[in-house]
Design a protein around this motif. Sequence first.
Motif, PDB file in Angstrom:
ATOM      1  N   GLY A 118       0.818  -0.904  -0.086  1.00  0.00           N
ATOM      2  CA  GLY A 118      -0.057  -0.011  -0.313  1.00  0.00           C
ATOM      3  C   GLY A 118       0.709   1.535  -0.277  1.00  0.00           C
ATOM      4  N   ILE A 119       0.583   2.081  -1.103  1.00  0.00           N
ATOM      5  CA  ILE A 119       1.484   3.229  -1.144  1.00  0.00           C
ATOM      6  C   ILE A 119       0.832   4.699  -0.880  1.00  0.00           C
ATOM      7  N   GLY A 120       0.642   5.588  -0.411  1.00  0.00           N
ATOM      8  CA  GLY A 120      -0.297   6.273  -0.343  1.00  0.00           C
ATOM      9  C   GLY A 120      -0.426   6.740   1.098  1.00  0.00           C
ATOM     10  N   GLY A 121      -1.653   8.053   0.763  1.00  0.00           N
ATOM     11  CA  GLY A 121      -2.510   8.119   2.343  1.00  0.00           C
ATOM     12  C   GLY A 121      -3.443   7.462   2.512  1.00  0.00           C
ATOM     13  N   GLY A 122      -4.833   7.983   3.744  1.00  0.00           N
ATOM     14  CA  GLY A 122      -4.987   6.750   4.171  1.00  0.00           C
ATOM     15  C   GLY A 122      -6.083   6.527   3.590  1.00  0.00           C
ATOM     16  N   ALA A 123      -6.581   7.076   2.531  1.00  0.00           N
ATOM     17  CA  ALA A 123      -7.619   5.774   1.143  1.00  0.00           C
ATOM     18  C   ALA A 123      -6.774   4.657   0.663  1.00  0.00           C
ATOM     19  N   GLY A 124      -6.037   4.977  -0.093  1.00  0.00           N
ATOM     20  CA  GLY A 124      -4.787   4.139  -1.027  1.00  0.00           C
ATOM     21  C   GLY A 124      -4.041   2.879   0.170  1.00  0.00           C
ATOM     22  N   LEU A 125      -4.430   3.477   1.628  1.00  0.00           N
ATOM     23  CA  LEU A 125      -4.003   2.659   1.942  1.00  0.00           C
ATOM     24  C   LEU A 125      -5.400   1.205   3.324  1.00  0.00           C
ATOM     25  N   ASP A 126      -6.039   2.209   3.184  1.00  0.00           N
ATOM     26  CA  ASP A 126      -7.564   1.551   3.722  1.00  0.00           C
ATOM     27  C   ASP A 126      -7.584   0.629   2.650  1.00  0.00           C
ATOM     28  N   VAL A 127      -7.868   1.104   1.619  1.00  0.00           N
ATOM     29  CA  VAL A 127      -7.956   0.185   0.063  1.00  0.00           C
ATOM     30  C   VAL A 127      -6.967  -1.171   0.146  1.00  0.00           C
ATOM     31  N   ALA A 128      -5.870  -0.809  -0.208  1.00  0.00           N
ATOM     32  CA  ALA A 128      -4.941  -1.924   0.110  1.00  0.00           C
ATOM     33  C   ALA A 128      -5.169  -2.924   1.238  1.00  0.00           C
ATOM     34  N   ARG A 129      -5.113  -2.635   2.476  1.00  0.00           N
ATOM     35  CA  ARG A 129      -5.298  -3.513   3.436  1.00  0.00           C
ATOM     36  C   ARG A 129      -7.267  -4.456   3.759  1.00  0.00           C
ATOM     37  N   ALA A 130      -8.003  -3.362   3.585  1.00  0.00           N
ATOM     38  CA  ALA A 130      -8.897  -4.536   2.605  1.00  0.00           C
ATOM     39  C   ALA A 130      -9.296  -5.339   1.849  1.00  0.00           C
ATOM     40  N   ILE A 131      -8.068  -4.909   0.763  1.00  0.00           N
ATOM     41  CA  ILE A 131      -8.234  -6.478  -0.045  1.00  0.00           C
ATOM     42  C   ILE A 131      -6.934  -7.329   0.511  1.00  0.00           C
ATOM     43  N   VAL A 132      -5.950  -7.131   1.650  1.00  0.00           N
ATOM     44  CA  VAL A 132      -5.274  -7.782   2.187  1.00  0.00           C
ATOM     45  C   VAL A 132      -6.229  -8.895   2.772  1.00  0.00           C
ATOM     46  N   THR A 189     -10.336 -15.289  10.627  1.00  0.00           N
ATOM     47  CA  THR A 189      -9.821 -16.420  10.895  1.00  0.00           C
ATOM     48  C   THR A 189      -8.474 -17.055   9.602  1.00  0.00           C
ATOM     49  N   ASN A 190      -8.286 -16.301   9.278  1.00  0.00           N
ATOM     50  CA  ASN A 190      -7.511 -17.217   7.393  1.00  0.00           C
ATOM     51  C   ASN A 190      -5.795 -16.782   7.457  1.00  0.00           C
ATOM     52  N   ASP A 191      -5.105 -17.211   6.587  1.00  0.00           N
ATOM     53  CA  ASP A 191      -3.784 -16.221   6.543  1.00  0.00           C
ATOM     54  C   ASP A 191      -4.002 -15.011   5.845  1.00  0.00           C
ATOM     55  N   VAL A 192      -3.786 -13.938   5.944  1.00  0.00           N
ATOM     56  CA  VAL A 192      -3.073 -12.729   4.858  1.00  0.00           C
ATOM     57  C   VAL A 192      -2.032 -12.438   3.811  1.00  0.00           C
ATOM     58  N   PRO A 193      -2.374 -11.695   2.800  1.00  0.00           N
ATOM     59  CA  PRO A 193      -0.676 -11.709   2.571  1.00  0.00           C
ATOM     60  C   PRO A 193       0.017 -10.876   2.885  1.00  0.00           C
ATOM     61  N   HIS A 194       1.289 -11.520   2.411  1.00  0.00           N
ATOM     62  CA  HIS A 194       2.036 -10.615   3.088  1.00  0.00           C
ATOM     63  C   HIS A 194       2.055  -8.994   2.520  1.00  0.00           C
ATOM     64  N   PHE A 195       1.871  -8.225   4.302  1.00  0.00           N
ATOM     65  CA  PHE A 195       1.755  -6.744   3.329  1.00  0.00           C
ATOM     66  C   PHE A 195       2.526  -5.600   4.169  1.00  0.00           C
ATOM     67  N   ILE A 196       2.998  -4.420   3.204  1.00  0.00           N
ATOM     68  CA  ILE A 196       4.060  -3.781   2.983  1.00  0.00           C
ATOM     69  C   ILE A 196       3.256  -2.182   3.017  1.00  0.00           C
ATOM     70  N   THR A 197       3.679  -1.803   3.986  1.00  0.00           N
ATOM     71  CA  THR A 197       3.108   0.436   3.331  1.00  0.00           C
ATOM     72  C   THR A 197       3.940   1.102   3.585  1.00  0.00           C
ATOM     73  N   VAL A 198       3.957   1.861   2.587  1.00  0.00           N
ATOM     74  CA  VAL A 198       4.663   3.350   2.458  1.00  0.00           C
ATOM     75  C   VAL A 198       3.922   4.302   2.944  1.00  0.00           C
ATOM     76  N   PRO A 199       3.784   4.774   3.425  1.00  0.00           N
ATOM     77  CA  PRO A 199       2.867   6.429   3.663  1.00  0.00           C
ATOM     78  C   PRO A 199       3.582   7.469   2.486  1.00  0.00           C
ATOM     79  N   THR A 200       2.871   8.212   2.027  1.00  0.00           N
ATOM     80  CA  THR A 200       3.036   9.489   1.387  1.00  0.00           C
ATOM     81  C   THR A 200       2.633  10.825   2.082  1.00  0.00           C
ATOM     82  N   THR A 201       1.567  10.657   2.890  1.00  0.00           N
ATOM     83  CA  THR A 201       1.002  11.911   3.673  1.00  0.00           C
ATOM     84  C   THR A 201       1.312  11.927   4.865  1.00  0.00           C
ATOM     85  N   SER A 202       0.746  12.982   5.936  1.00  0.00           N
ATOM     86  CA  SER A 202       1.508  12.919   7.635  1.00  0.00           C
ATOM     87  C   SER A 202       0.262  13.422   7.999  1.00  0.00           C
TER      88      SER A 202
END
Length: 382
Positions: A97-111, A134-147
């Motif tokens: 997930g790369i971005g601010g709240g919107a991009g990271l929220d969608v990334a996490r929901a896809i995870v 209850t199931n496993d989730v994919p390997h997830f990495i985040t890169v913030p672009t806003t504070s």
Amino acid sequence: MSFEKIHQFNFPTTIRFGANVVKELPAYLKTNNLKAPLIVTDPNVAQLPFFKNIVEDLRKHSIAVEVFSDIHKNPVKSDVYKGTEVWDNTGRDSIIGIGGGAGLDVARAIVLRVHHREDLFKYDDLIGGDVYVTNDVPHFITVPTTSGTGSEVGRSAIISDDDTHQKKILFSPKLMARIVFADPLLTMDIPGPITAATGMDALTHNMEALLAKNYHPLCDGIALEGMKLIHESLERAVNKPDLEARSKMLLGSMMGAIAFQKGLGVVHSLAHPLSSLLDTHHGLANAVNIPYGMEFNIAGFEDKFRRIARTLELPKETGEAVVQYLFDLNTKIKIPHHLRDIGVKEEHIETLADLAFADFAHPNNPKPVSREDFKQLYLKAL
């Protein structure tokens, strides 16, 4: 402290922090035998030079990147389903997930959705849906672009219903990133108005976390230090950005997101309906509402406000001084003082009050907030 140097924090997510730390991403993927990441971001970030550089750098290291950026400013369920289709059709092995709240929220929901295929909102934390994660989730990495949101260190995603616009919270400790690459250089080119709005969002997280009624002294300490860092840097980050100001803002933003596991409050419940009803930027909605929400909370919590005032180095250690500080700060970073200046009309007030009273944030406010309280706060801010 040198902001040129890269630091590592573990709290509990591993955070790699510092200028140019994003250049470690290809080596990290290779070390973990990840060769086909799905990068999730928003349409604006996808067009920026630094994003294109990240993608190019990964491809140079023989990493097969797929980018998904077809998302709304305030994410909805269909965004998550579309992103999951891209995962299914392109043989991915991880999500960045790369971005601010919107991009990271969608990334996490896809995870979440990759291995949890029932209706997305079955997992809504507000109805106890976290027990179904209850199931496993994919390997997830985040890169913030806003504070701002601090979503990079979070374990929840806020996704709205496409039709009702009601916000749902998808939550599980499994949804935390394995690692965060927090590079303040990626935030250097954010325009002043976005820096201002996202920065006030981060300040709101820290202030509301400190005031939230749950007992969590660890979060209180983090919230106070987060406020201090933002106090020292927000005005400069907006008006004359440099590496130190951007670094402090990124740290303060992450600290706010860690602290608000304790809870949020009235300001977020005032802000959320503006986003869902009028598509207002979440940070801007918080920024305009925070002085009014804080004023509402003073009586009975003077001691907490004294601690905030001391942290902000105000000459008078009172709640009223904190409220005036917030109005003054908004002026300095060109945030309007009234809701009418961001498109709210009197005819919206009743609906906004209904939505605010139904919102999930205010039950953690230090004092109860009635529907009439919300209506009066909106009218005062109008």
